[in-house]
Design a protein around this motif. Structure first.
Motif: not given
Length: 400
Positions: A177-186, A198-202, A231-237, A241-244
């Motif tokens: 339930d931490n995995v989101r839908e990615p944006y469409d690169r096109a 930016t947010i993924m890196s931070a 552990l929660i920060e791992e969830e946030h990553v 990252e799944s948005l990409v």
């Protein structure tokens, strides 16, 4: 703004290697610096760490010795940049002081991105995450007063409030339930790609920081709180990252990384009040312009595309560290009871969520709750910094 990094020439790569003397930067003064100067330092450290890690991963997955050599040349400079940026932080600051600054970055950087993001689905992802980092700030601020007998307001300087967000105990979810839908690169806006990176890196750097500094404490409650929030920060990553779009090629990702560094160094250079720190941002921008040019050439040769197909022809409006109190308060009033289900958001504590909660807590209070209990026992109250009035959610108003 008409600054187009694709048309700019930076410092030639063979002139970018610095001596030890040049890398020995003067750290900021923790007692007199602008809090957002510290935030910019922490944010750019996360960006540079991601640049290095990405380059290593790309080198492990690409063919051709010359490509690997070119990545190594650029990565050597990125490593120097990361050292110069992170070494701007003062050695006299405690780990907890730096931790509180990390969470101030997470709150005000993510809130700003959420306000500016053009895609509603991505906006919701940032809104969801910021309420959790906001609560982490509150928990660490109470731990800070317990251990060091100082107040977080000395660090955040009233720019960011300190009070409950979505309670940390509710951040532990089933991994799926931490995995989101990615944006469409096109289809995605170039700005959306920059925001996600930016947010993924931070968040990745926050995760790395907590994984390493948590065991340095002797106090059991501090060690336990860093474990929980780490552990929660791992969830946030995972969340970010799944948005990409995973369909982005290595070359496309490389260009996005270098373009994003140009964007952020330019943004921070434009708003930095500390002349010494501003000089670092300006120098690194001129280095990154050359890194971007090299990345674009690699994409043309290996991907058969022009960089204009991937990134914007000019930089967007500068990314700004600024107070987001009204915006965060609106989210506190309307979204504190959300959790995730699949790639969406719900208000009900569904079966998967409850199963993880029961298994992880096993009938005990998590450290994030116990730190508050111990703080109340020590001081007869909890620590808050509510500069704009009482908490917008009645259930979270102070009972002291």
């Amino acid at each position: 703004m008409t600054f187009n990094p694709l048309e700019q020439r930076g410092i030639p790569l063979d002139r970018q290697l610095r001596t030890w003397r040049e890398l020995d930067v003067s750290p900021i003064d923790p007692d007199h610096c602008d809090p957002y100067t510290r935030c910019r330092v922490i944010a750019m450290n996360g960006i540079e760490v991601e640049a290095i890690l990405f380059s290593h991963q790309m080198a492990r997955h690409c063919q051709g010795q010359e490509v690997k050599r070119q990545l190594a040349r650029t990565r050597c400079i990125e490593a120097q940049q990361q050292k110069a940026v992170n070494w701007l932080l003062p050695g006299v600051a405690s780990v907890l002081e730096t931790t509180i600054a990390y969470e101030q970055v997470a709150v005000d950087l993510t809130a700003w991105v959420a306000r500016m993001e053009p895609d509603p689905y991505l906006t919701q992802a940032y809104q969801f995450g910021v309420l959790e980092d906001f609560d982490h700030l509150y928990r660490y601020a109470n731990l800070y007063e317990m251990i060091e007998h100082r107040k977080a307001e000395e660090i955040v300087q009233g720019l960011t409030e300190v009070m409950p967000g979505r309670p940390t105990r509710f951040h532990h979810r089933n991994p799926v339930d931490n995995v989101r839908e990615p944006y469409d690169r096109a289809q995605a806006s170039p700005l959306s790609k920059l925001h996600a990176l930016t947010i993924m890196s931070a968040e990745q750097q926050t995760m790395n920081f907590y994984m390493n500094v948590g065991p340095q404490y002797m106090e059991p409650i501090a060690r336990q709180l860093y474990q929980e929030i780490g552990l929660i920060e791992e969830e946030h990553v995972t969340h970010y990252e799944s948005l990409v779009d995973p369909g982005e090629t290595w070359w496309e990702q490389l260009v996005n990384h270098e373009y994003n560094e140009c964007y952020l160094y330019y943004s921070f250079m434009e708003q930095e009040p500390d002349a010494k720190v501003k000089a670092v941002w300006e120098l690194h921008l001129n280095m990154e312009l050359e890194h971007l040019r090299i990345a674009c050439d690699l994409m043309r040769r290996n991907d058969g595309r022009e960089p204009e197909e991937v990134v914007a022809p000019q930089l967007p409006n500068v990314l700004t560290f600024e107070p987001n109190k009204a915006y965060v308060r609106e989210l506190l009033a309307t979204q504190m009871d959300l959790t995730t289900l699949g790639t969406g958001y719900v208000r009900e504590a569904h079966e998967r969520f409850e199963a993880v909660q029961a298994q992880l807590n096993d009938g005990d209070q998590p450290p994030s709750e116990r730190v508050m209990e111990q703080h109340r026992e020590m001081f007869g109250r909890e620590y808050r910094l509510e500069t704009e009035g009482e908490h917008p959610a009645a259930s979270q108003r102070s009972r002291d």
